[in-house]
Design a protein around this motif. Sequence first.
Motif, PDB file in Angstrom:
ATOM      1  N   ALA A 260       0.822  -1.213   0.000  1.00  0.00           N
ATOM      2  CA  ALA A 260       0.000   0.000   0.000  1.00  0.00           C
ATOM      3  C   ALA A 260       0.854   1.261   0.000  1.00  0.00           C
ATOM      4  CB  ALA A 260      -0.924   0.001   1.217  1.00  0.00           C
ATOM      5  N   LEU A 261       2.099   1.161   0.478  1.00  0.00           N
ATOM      6  CA  LEU A 261       3.019   2.307   0.469  1.00  0.00           C
ATOM      7  C   LEU A 261       3.829   2.376  -0.822  1.00  0.00           C
ATOM      8  CD1 LEU A 261       4.425   2.347   4.128  1.00  0.00           C
ATOM      9  CD2 LEU A 261       2.715   3.863   3.130  1.00  0.00           C
ATOM     10  N   GLY A 262       3.557   1.454  -1.761  1.00  0.00           N
ATOM     11  CA  GLY A 262       4.222   1.488  -3.050  1.00  0.00           C
ATOM     12  C   GLY A 262       5.401   0.561  -3.193  1.00  0.00           C
ATOM     13  N   TYR A 263       5.629  -0.296  -2.184  1.00  0.00           N
ATOM     14  CA  TYR A 263       6.749  -1.241  -2.259  1.00  0.00           C
ATOM     15  C   TYR A 263       6.406  -2.347  -3.240  1.00  0.00           C
ATOM     16  CZ  TYR A 263      10.147  -4.774  -0.749  1.00  0.00           C
ATOM     17  OH  TYR A 263      11.150  -5.718  -0.705  1.00  0.00           O
ATOM     18  N   SER A 264       7.278  -2.552  -4.220  1.00  0.00           N
ATOM     19  CA  SER A 264       7.012  -3.549  -5.254  1.00  0.00           C
ATOM     20  C   SER A 264       8.008  -4.693  -5.218  1.00  0.00           C
ATOM     21  CB  SER A 264       7.038  -2.893  -6.645  1.00  0.00           C
ATOM     22  OG  SER A 264       8.290  -2.267  -6.879  1.00  0.00           O
ATOM     23  N   GLY A 265       8.862  -4.732  -4.198  1.00  0.00           N
ATOM     24  CA  GLY A 265       9.838  -5.800  -4.080  1.00  0.00           C
ATOM     25  C   GLY A 265       9.203  -7.096  -3.612  1.00  0.00           C
ATOM     26  N   LYS A 266      10.056  -8.093  -3.431  1.00  0.00           N
ATOM     27  CA  LYS A 266       9.551  -9.375  -2.978  1.00  0.00           C
ATOM     28  C   LYS A 266       9.104  -9.276  -1.527  1.00  0.00           C
ATOM     29  CE  LYS A 266      12.504 -12.174  -6.002  1.00  0.00           C
ATOM     30  NZ  LYS A 266      13.558 -13.222  -6.037  1.00  0.00           N
ATOM     31  N   PRO A 267       8.013  -9.947  -1.181  1.00  0.00           N
ATOM     32  CA  PRO A 267       7.597  -9.963   0.232  1.00  0.00           C
ATOM     33  C   PRO A 267       8.640 -10.655   1.079  1.00  0.00           C
ATOM     34  CG  PRO A 267       6.360 -11.585  -1.022  1.00  0.00           C
ATOM     35  CD  PRO A 267       7.128 -10.765  -2.023  1.00  0.00           C
ATOM     36  N   ILE A 268       8.659 -10.358   2.355  1.00  0.00           N
ATOM     37  CA  ILE A 268       9.616 -10.999   3.261  1.00  0.00           C
ATOM     38  C   ILE A 268       9.389 -12.497   3.285  1.00  0.00           C
ATOM     39  CG2 ILE A 268      10.265 -11.257   5.684  1.00  0.00           C
ATOM     40  CD1 ILE A 268       9.854  -8.339   6.047  1.00  0.00           C
ATOM     41  N   ILE A 269      10.480 -13.226   3.118  1.00  0.00           N
ATOM     42  CA  ILE A 269      10.406 -14.680   3.226  1.00  0.00           C
ATOM     43  C   ILE A 269      11.388 -15.112   4.303  1.00  0.00           C
ATOM     44  CG2 ILE A 269       9.677 -15.019   0.845  1.00  0.00           C
ATOM     45  CD1 ILE A 269      12.571 -15.666   0.153  1.00  0.00           C
ATOM     46  N   GLY A 270      11.479 -16.394   4.520  1.00  0.00           N
ATOM     47  CA  GLY A 270      12.419 -16.888   5.521  1.00  0.00           C
ATOM     48  C   GLY A 270      11.799 -17.998   6.343  1.00  0.00           C
ATOM     49  N   SER A 271      12.648 -18.690   7.059  1.00  0.00           N
ATOM     50  CA  SER A 271      12.192 -19.792   7.892  1.00  0.00           C
ATOM     51  C   SER A 271      11.419 -19.288   9.088  1.00  0.00           C
ATOM     52  CB  SER A 271      13.404 -20.604   8.358  1.00  0.00           C
ATOM     53  OG  SER A 271      13.042 -21.524   9.350  1.00  0.00           O
ATOM     54  N   THR A 272      10.542 -20.121   9.614  1.00  0.00           N
ATOM     55  CA  THR A 272       9.850 -19.790  10.851  1.00  0.00           C
ATOM     56  C   THR A 272      10.598 -20.328  12.046  1.00  0.00           C
ATOM     57  OG1 THR A 272       8.511 -21.803  10.731  1.00  0.00           O
ATOM     58  CG2 THR A 272       7.603 -19.811   9.715  1.00  0.00           C
ATOM     59  N   GLU A 273      11.725 -20.953  11.806  1.00  0.00           N
ATOM     60  CA  GLU A 273      12.522 -21.486  12.899  1.00  0.00           C
ATOM     61  C   GLU A 273      13.379 -20.368  13.502  1.00  0.00           C
ATOM     62  OE1 GLU A 273      12.151 -24.565  13.981  1.00  0.00           O
ATOM     63  OE2 GLU A 273      10.661 -24.859  12.435  1.00  0.00           O
ATOM     64  N   THR A 274      13.685 -20.476  14.794  1.00  0.00           N
ATOM     65  CA  THR A 274      14.535 -19.491  15.435  1.00  0.00           C
ATOM     66  C   THR A 274      15.955 -20.020  15.509  1.00  0.00           C
ATOM     67  OG1 THR A 274      13.922 -20.445  17.563  1.00  0.00           O
ATOM     68  CG2 THR A 274      12.696 -18.531  16.816  1.00  0.00           C
TER      69      THR A 274
END
Length: 274
Positions: A260-274
């Motif tokens: 909504a703020l105009g960011y067109s990059g890839k959404p945040i990804i990553g593991s759910t593990e800590t």
Amino acid sequence: MSDTAPRAEPKSENVAAVLKVFAVIEALVDDKKMGLADLAHRAMTSKTTAHRLLQTMVELGYVEQDPETEKYGLTLKLFSLGARSLTEQTELLRVADQAMGKLSRATGESINLGILDDRDQRVVYIHKYDSAYNLSMKSTLGLRNPLHSTSLGKALLAWRDDDEIRERLSKTELTKSAPRTITDLETLIEVLHATRHQGFAEEVEESEAGVRCMAIPIFNYMGKPVAAMSIAFPLFRFSEERKGDYVKLLKEASAAASSALGYSGKPIIGSTET
């Protein structure tokens, strides 16, 4: 040369006067109404000087004096100025509110929005949704917390390059405020790297005993992290079984607000593990 040298002393006096004015303002923010003697003490100046400063502030409309008690208090003029200065944040607040509302309804926990204050390298809380539970984590709008011990702070730092991270942390005292606060710089840098890799930030009893928080940044159209959202849990109510759900909700909230703020990059990804 003779024209410039004599100006050093007046400048010093002017700076001292400004410091006294802000000491008065901060005192009135804390205590609402105060008498002349107390304000002079807080500003570390004489009653005569304090009275002169206060009369000027009254004339400018920033301070008013109760005719009965003779105590001073702030008017709404400062609030008006603050509201005007937040105009550029209006769109951020609007889109973040929608994302935060979804997080609030899905979790029932406290949801906070924070931005980074470049002046003192702290997180400033600018929006919140209170928990639906009686026993919950409370926050105050305008609250300022350290970067190194909060999930919001970590989220605001982790998506920056190492040079900027180190520069910002060099201006921050890594003070221990809870049982698990990280006070070693290199350890904190490693945690920030892991934060970026897994796609979300978290802290467990690093800012406050008995509290666990998870956060994620919001990006603007330039890909800069301009804010972060967090979910705050009492430690006893955090469900490890639902951790993956919490992370998914945070990432969806970030993607929606950032888009909504105009960011067109890839959404945040990553593991759910800590």
